[in-house]
Design a protein around this motif. Structure first.
Motif, PDB file in Angstrom:
ATOM      1  N   LEU A  15       3.929  -0.055  -5.555  1.00 32.54           N
ATOM      2  CA  LEU A  15       5.345  -0.024  -5.188  1.00 32.54           C
ATOM      3  C   LEU A  15       6.139   0.775  -6.209  1.00 32.54           C
ATOM      4  CD1 LEU A  15       5.750  -3.736  -4.057  1.00 32.54           C
ATOM      5  CD2 LEU A  15       5.968  -1.722  -2.585  1.00 32.54           C
ATOM      6  N   THR A  16       5.823   0.599  -7.479  1.00 35.06           N
ATOM      7  CA  THR A  16       6.508   1.351  -8.533  1.00 35.06           C
ATOM      8  C   THR A  16       6.192   2.829  -8.453  1.00 35.06           C
ATOM      9  OG1 THR A  16       6.473  -0.569 -10.009  1.00 35.06           O
ATOM     10  CG2 THR A  16       6.805   1.581 -11.029  1.00 35.06           C
ATOM     11  N   VAL A  17       4.922   3.155  -8.232  1.00 30.62           N
ATOM     12  CA  VAL A  17       4.521   4.562  -8.142  1.00 30.62           C
ATOM     13  C   VAL A  17       5.213   5.241  -6.970  1.00 30.62           C
ATOM     14  CG1 VAL A  17       2.585   6.143  -7.804  1.00 30.62           C
ATOM     15  CG2 VAL A  17       2.310   4.153  -9.274  1.00 30.62           C
ATOM     16  N   LEU A  18       5.265   4.560  -5.827  1.00 33.14           N
ATOM     17  CA  LEU A  18       5.946   5.130  -4.662  1.00 33.14           C
ATOM     18  C   LEU A  18       7.435   5.321  -4.922  1.00 33.14           C
ATOM     19  CD1 LEU A  18       4.508   3.548  -1.403  1.00 33.14           C
ATOM     20  CD2 LEU A  18       4.516   5.950  -2.071  1.00 33.14           C
ATOM     21  N   ASP A  19       8.032   4.362  -5.613  1.00 39.70           N
ATOM     22  CA  ASP A  19       9.450   4.469  -5.932  1.00 39.70           C
ATOM     23  C   ASP A  19       9.723   5.686  -6.804  1.00 39.70           C
ATOM     24  OD1 ASP A  19      12.199   3.403  -5.979  1.00 39.70           O
ATOM     25  OD2 ASP A  19      11.786   3.043  -8.101  1.00 39.70           O
ATOM     26  N   ALA A  70       0.707  -0.236  -1.403  1.00 33.98           N
ATOM     27  CA  ALA A  70       2.018  -0.886  -1.519  1.00 33.98           C
ATOM     28  C   ALA A  70       2.169  -1.997  -0.474  1.00 33.98           C
ATOM     29  CB  ALA A  70       3.127   0.154  -1.369  1.00 33.98           C
ATOM     30  N   LYS A  71       1.661  -1.747   0.735  1.00 32.87           N
ATOM     31  CA  LYS A  71       1.705  -2.768   1.787  1.00 32.87           C
ATOM     32  C   LYS A  71       0.879  -3.981   1.388  1.00 32.87           C
ATOM     33  CE  LYS A  71       0.978  -3.326   6.777  1.00 32.87           C
ATOM     34  NZ  LYS A  71       0.543  -2.640   8.033  1.00 32.87           N
ATOM     35  N   LEU A  72      -0.307  -3.730   0.823  1.00 37.29           N
ATOM     36  CA  LEU A  72      -1.158  -4.822   0.346  1.00 37.29           C
ATOM     37  C   LEU A  72      -0.468  -5.598  -0.765  1.00 37.29           C
ATOM     38  CD1 LEU A  72      -3.909  -6.290   0.204  1.00 37.29           C
ATOM     39  CD2 LEU A  72      -4.665  -4.491  -1.377  1.00 37.29           C
ATOM     40  N   GLU A  73       0.186  -4.866  -1.659  1.00 38.32           N
ATOM     41  CA  GLU A  73       0.887  -5.503  -2.775  1.00 38.32           C
ATOM     42  C   GLU A  73       2.022  -6.398  -2.285  1.00 38.32           C
ATOM     43  OE1 GLU A  73       3.295  -4.048  -6.804  1.00 38.32           O
ATOM     44  OE2 GLU A  73       2.007  -2.638  -5.711  1.00 38.32           O
ATOM     45  N   LYS A  74       2.719  -5.959  -1.249  1.00 38.99           N
ATOM     46  CA  LYS A  74       3.811  -6.760  -0.693  1.00 38.99           C
ATOM     47  C   LYS A  74       3.301  -8.055  -0.073  1.00 38.99           C
ATOM     48  CE  LYS A  74       7.344  -3.307   0.451  1.00 38.99           C
ATOM     49  NZ  LYS A  74       8.063  -2.638   1.573  1.00 38.99           N
ATOM     50  N   THR A  75       2.165  -7.970   0.616  1.00 44.97           N
ATOM     51  CA  THR A  75       1.672  -9.144   1.342  1.00 44.97           C
ATOM     52  C   THR A  75       0.889 -10.101   0.454  1.00 44.97           C
ATOM     53  OG1 THR A  75      -0.294  -7.889   2.026  1.00 44.97           O
ATOM     54  CG2 THR A  75       1.589  -7.919   3.536  1.00 44.97           C
ATOM     55  N   SER A  76       0.139  -9.566  -0.514  1.00 40.86           N
ATOM     56  CA  SER A  76      -0.720 -10.422  -1.337  1.00 40.86           C
ATOM     57  C   SER A  76      -0.218 -10.593  -2.769  1.00 40.86           C
ATOM     58  CB  SER A  76      -2.143  -9.856  -1.379  1.00 40.86           C
ATOM     59  OG  SER A  76      -2.165  -8.617  -2.070  1.00 40.86           O
ATOM     60  N   GLY A  77       0.725  -9.747  -3.171  1.00 41.08           N
ATOM     61  CA  GLY A  77       1.271  -9.851  -4.523  1.00 41.08           C
ATOM     62  C   GLY A  77       0.535  -9.061  -5.565  1.00 41.08           C
ATOM     63  N   SER A  78      -0.608  -8.462  -5.185  1.00 43.43           N
ATOM     64  CA  SER A  78      -1.365  -7.687  -6.162  1.00 43.43           C
ATOM     65  C   SER A  78      -2.286  -6.717  -5.440  1.00 43.43           C
ATOM     66  CB  SER A  78      -2.190  -8.602  -7.068  1.00 43.43           C
ATOM     67  OG  SER A  78      -3.168  -9.292  -6.303  1.00 43.43           O
ATOM     68  N   ILE A  79      -2.882  -5.798  -6.207  1.00 47.17           N
ATOM     69  CA  ILE A  79      -3.875  -4.871  -5.690  1.00 47.17           C
ATOM     70  C   ILE A  79      -5.071  -4.905  -6.629  1.00 47.17           C
ATOM     71  CG2 ILE A  79      -2.199  -3.349  -4.558  1.00 47.17           C
ATOM     72  CD1 ILE A  79      -2.324  -1.518  -6.944  1.00 47.17           C
ATOM     73  N   PRO A  80      -6.240  -4.414  -6.201  1.00 43.76           N
ATOM     74  CA  PRO A  80      -7.411  -4.434  -7.083  1.00 43.76           C
ATOM     75  C   PRO A  80      -7.103  -3.795  -8.435  1.00 43.76           C
ATOM     76  CG  PRO A  80      -8.064  -3.827  -4.862  1.00 43.76           C
ATOM     77  CD  PRO A  80      -6.561  -3.884  -4.862  1.00 43.76           C
ATOM     78  N   ASN A  81      -7.569  -4.435  -9.508  1.00 44.27           N
ATOM     79  CA  ASN A  81      -7.195  -3.966 -10.841  1.00 44.27           C
ATOM     80  C   ASN A  81      -8.006  -2.778 -11.336  1.00 44.27           C
ATOM     81  OD1 ASN A  81      -9.647  -5.161 -11.424  1.00 44.27           O
ATOM     82  ND2 ASN A  81      -8.761  -6.934 -12.463  1.00 44.27           N
ATOM     83  N   GLU A 139      -0.590   5.768   7.550  1.00 43.43           N
ATOM     84  CA  GLU A 139       0.761   6.018   8.046  1.00 43.43           C
ATOM     85  C   GLU A 139       1.605   6.603   6.923  1.00 43.43           C
ATOM     86  OE1 GLU A 139       2.671   2.891  10.150  1.00 43.43           O
ATOM     87  OE2 GLU A 139       0.919   2.445  11.407  1.00 43.43           O
ATOM     88  N   LEU A 140       2.358   7.642   7.249  1.00 45.76           N
ATOM     89  CA  LEU A 140       3.226   8.344   6.312  1.00 45.76           C
ATOM     90  C   LEU A 140       4.672   8.022   6.657  1.00 45.76           C
ATOM     91  CD1 LEU A 140       1.284  11.723   6.563  1.00 45.76           C
ATOM     92  CD2 LEU A 140       0.928   9.916   4.867  1.00 45.76           C
ATOM     93  N   PRO A 141       5.617   8.466   5.857  1.00 43.12           N
ATOM     94  CA  PRO A 141       7.025   8.186   6.194  1.00 43.12           C
ATOM     95  C   PRO A 141       7.423   8.666   7.591  1.00 43.12           C
ATOM     96  CG  PRO A 141       6.874   8.939   3.938  1.00 43.12           C
ATOM     97  CD  PRO A 141       5.498   9.092   4.518  1.00 43.12           C
ATOM     98  N   ASN A 142       6.900   9.826   8.001  1.00 43.17           N
ATOM     99  CA  ASN A 142       7.260  10.381   9.302  1.00 43.17           C
ATOM    100  C   ASN A 142       6.061  10.639  10.217  1.00 43.17           C
ATOM    101  OD1 ASN A 142      10.258  10.891   8.892  1.00 43.17           O
ATOM    102  ND2 ASN A 142       9.404  12.027   7.158  1.00 43.17           N
TER     103      ASN A 142
END
Length: 289
Positions: free
Chosen positions: A10-14, A38-49, A210-213
């Motif tokens: 999420l930070t990298v995308l921002d 980022a979608k995984l991070e939103k739903t699970s709170g983390s991503i593989p380290n 999926e991309l922004p557009n």
């Protein structure tokens, strides 16, 4: 130039989303993967380290380089040519070993050459790719049949065709977590068949990142007994039409630049080449006589 590693997609995308979106289709691989993470991070709170997500940021706080790696895959890199050597030097300095790199042709070549200088490894170009974009579907000869979702009953077939695609198109001989991945894709309605007029699956394609557009189409596969019959053209055309009708402004896909058949298929439908990429594999040079 400062290189920073992050543990949040999420930070990298921002920070880098605008930079990547300036060439959304060309950057479909890093942008799409970051959006998935980022979608995984939103739903699970983390991503593989074990993920590598890093940015090269200049003195004026502008992003110049994006680095993404999902082990055991190769490093994905995009950015300005003038700072790619520094990117290779930074990765080397923090002790990360990478099996290869993929990115736009000049980008990955510059990085690969510097990595070879640093490590003494040989950089071998193992796949050249064309990047295509479709905004408007063209008329094309369509085979009888219909586009349909793959279901749980098709798991074995999708696994087999995915494995064969990876071996033929990507040169992969190991397929970790294949069943888990395919089950997830099918449950998310990402796998499509073109079924002929006897309802037999004759070609496969997947909706992917999926991309922004836009959205990426990949894993286009037709078994040998159904090749050269127009099924792949029909399958990709029907899926692309479906995705555009869903509201995506474009579809994107990457092809093997040395496969004239697949490139011809996509251009018949209306896909236009917008860039090229190359993947390098790094090999140790033996000193034995």
């Amino acid at each position: 130039m400062e290189f920073v590693r992050y543990n949040s997609a999420l930070t990298v995308l921002d920070l880098a989303g605008e930079f990547l979106a300036k060439q959304e289709a060309i950057h479909n691989l890093p942008l799409g993967i970051l959006r998935q993470l980022a979608k995984l991070e939103k739903t699970s709170g983390s991503i593989p380290n074990d993920m590598l997500m890093a940015l090269g940021i200049d003195e004026e706080n502008f992003v110049k380089v994006v680095l993404v790696r999902t082990p055991p895959r190769n490093l994905i890199i995009c950015g300005q040519l003038s700072v790619l050597k520094k990117a290779a030097q930074w990765i080397y300095s923090i002790g990360i070993d990478i099996p290869g790199v993929v990115g736009c042709t000049d980008t990955s070549k510059t990085f690969a050459n510097e990595w070879s200088n640093l490590t003494g490894h040989r950089a071998v170009a193992c796949m050249k790719q064309n990047i295509y974009q479709l905004k408007n579907l063209q008329e094309y000869p369509r085979k009888p049949g219909r586009l349909s979702y793959a279901t749980e009953d098709d798991i074995a077939l999708v696994m087999s065709w995915t494995e064969e695609f990876e071996e033929e198109a990507l040169g992969l001989t190991e397929h970790p977590n294949l069943e888990e991945t395919v089950r997830k894709e099918i449950s998310n309605n990402q796998v499509f068949f073109w079924r002929n007029d006897q309802c037999t699956p004759v070609s496969m394609a997947k909706r992917a990142r999926e991309l922004p557009n836009g959205i990426v189409v990949n894993f286009v596969y037709t078994p040998e007994e159904y090749q050269r019959m127009g099924y792949a053209t029909t399958c990709v055309g029907a899926l692309s039409e479906r995705l555009l009708n869903e509201g995506f402004k474009f579809c994107s896909l990457n092809t093997d630049a040395e496969n004239p058949t697949s490139n011809s298929i996509y251009m018949k439908i209306g896909y236009e080449p917008i860039g090229d990429a190359v993947e390098y594999r790094f090999e140790e040079i033996s000193n034995s006589p």
